[in-house]
Structure formats: structure tokens, C-alpha cells
Write a protein that holds these residues in place. Sequence first.
Motif, short mmCIF file in Angstrom:
data_model
loop_
_atom_site.label_atom_id
_atom_site.label_comp_id
_atom_site.label_asym_id
_atom_site.label_seq_id
_atom_site.Cartn_x
_atom_site.Cartn_y
_atom_site.Cartn_z
N LEU A 9 -5.01 -8.50 -1.09
CA LEU A 9 -4.38 -7.19 -1.33
C LEU A 9 -4.81 -6.17 -0.28
O LEU A 9 -4.00 -5.37 0.18
N PHE A 13 -2.17 -4.20 2.16
CA PHE A 13 -2.10 -2.74 2.24
C PHE A 13 -2.43 -2.24 3.65
O PHE A 13 -1.78 -1.33 4.15
N SER A 14 -3.43 -2.83 4.28
CA SER A 14 -3.77 -2.39 5.64
C SER A 14 -2.68 -2.79 6.63
O SER A 14 -2.39 -2.06 7.57
N ASN A 16 0.44 -2.94 5.89
CA ASN A 16 1.52 -1.98 5.62
C ASN A 16 1.27 -0.67 6.36
O ASN A 16 2.20 -0.04 6.84
#
Length: 175
Positions: A9, A13-14, A16
Motif C-alpha cells: 500500500l 500511494f507513493s 501515485n
Amino acid sequence: MKNATAFFLLFIFSFNLGGSYVIFKIQQHQIRREIIHQIKKGISEKDLTRITVSSENENQLIWKDREEFSYKGTMYDIVHVEILNENTKVYHCISDSQETNLIAKYNKELQKKRKDKNNRTNSVKTVKFLQKINPLPQKEEVAFSNKVIRPNYVYHENYASLSLEISSPPPKQVL
């Protein structure tokens, strides 16, 4: 297992947040390697672009590093430099159209993301998606509506209170 999920996760997220920049840099590095390989193989003089730079137009060059610059929106890689006098140089360059297109495409995507961020279209899409899942009450369903709310179960019909009233006289004692 929890650590792997957390790591996955975190990676998503990083990616993104900065993934497009990383991909851009990898593609740019690959294009630069191809150009350097092409220069080492040798390029004929007729395929080179000659840019004459004097003290008057020197400020139009935007240097990326000591062998690469941008001139009038196009990227160039220097093959060799010819010095005519102390104020004039002729750069024999190869036009790097791939890198120019890559930078233009990346800048266009950045402007699109900034526009989307300013317009808050992503949050509007999220709200619309959430409304499909769990719709918000409409105007008619607000607290002051005329609709009568009927309970699913009527409790007062099945309620028997405990009372102390005597329903019959006490029994008589028999001796």
C-alpha cells in the motif's frame, strides 16, 4: 503478511504521488543513452544542425548540462563546437526530437493535473461515486418532510407491564 500488505500500500500511494516523474526520468535517461550511442557511432555532417550563437542570442539557450541545451523549444545534443571568434560559436548538434516530445508530453500532463486539482473534479467524481453506493437523502426525505415514518415493529401492542394490582382475592386458609 501485514508487513507485506503495508509495504504494498505504501508503494502504491507513493507511486501515485511521484510515479509519473520517475517514469519520465527513466524514459529521459533511455533517450539520452540512445543519443550518446548514436553520437559515438558517428553522424554525418549533413545530419547535424548548426546553431550559430553570438553574444546577442546567447540568452536564448537553456542549458540542461554541458552537452545538452534547449533552443526555441527544441532539445539539442552537442556533437562538437566550432569557435569563429571570441563572441561567436557554432554548435554542431543533433536535434533530439524524442526528448523534446517527451518533455512536452510530461508538461502537458502536469498542466492537466494542476487544472484537475484546481477544479476539484476528482473530488466531485468521488462524491458522485459515493452517492451511487450510499445515496444521500434528497430534498423530500429531509427531517421536515410530510412523509409519515412508520416503525418496522409495533412495541406497544406486545408490551405487558408488571403491575401489582390483585386480580383475584387471596386464597382462604383451610384448617
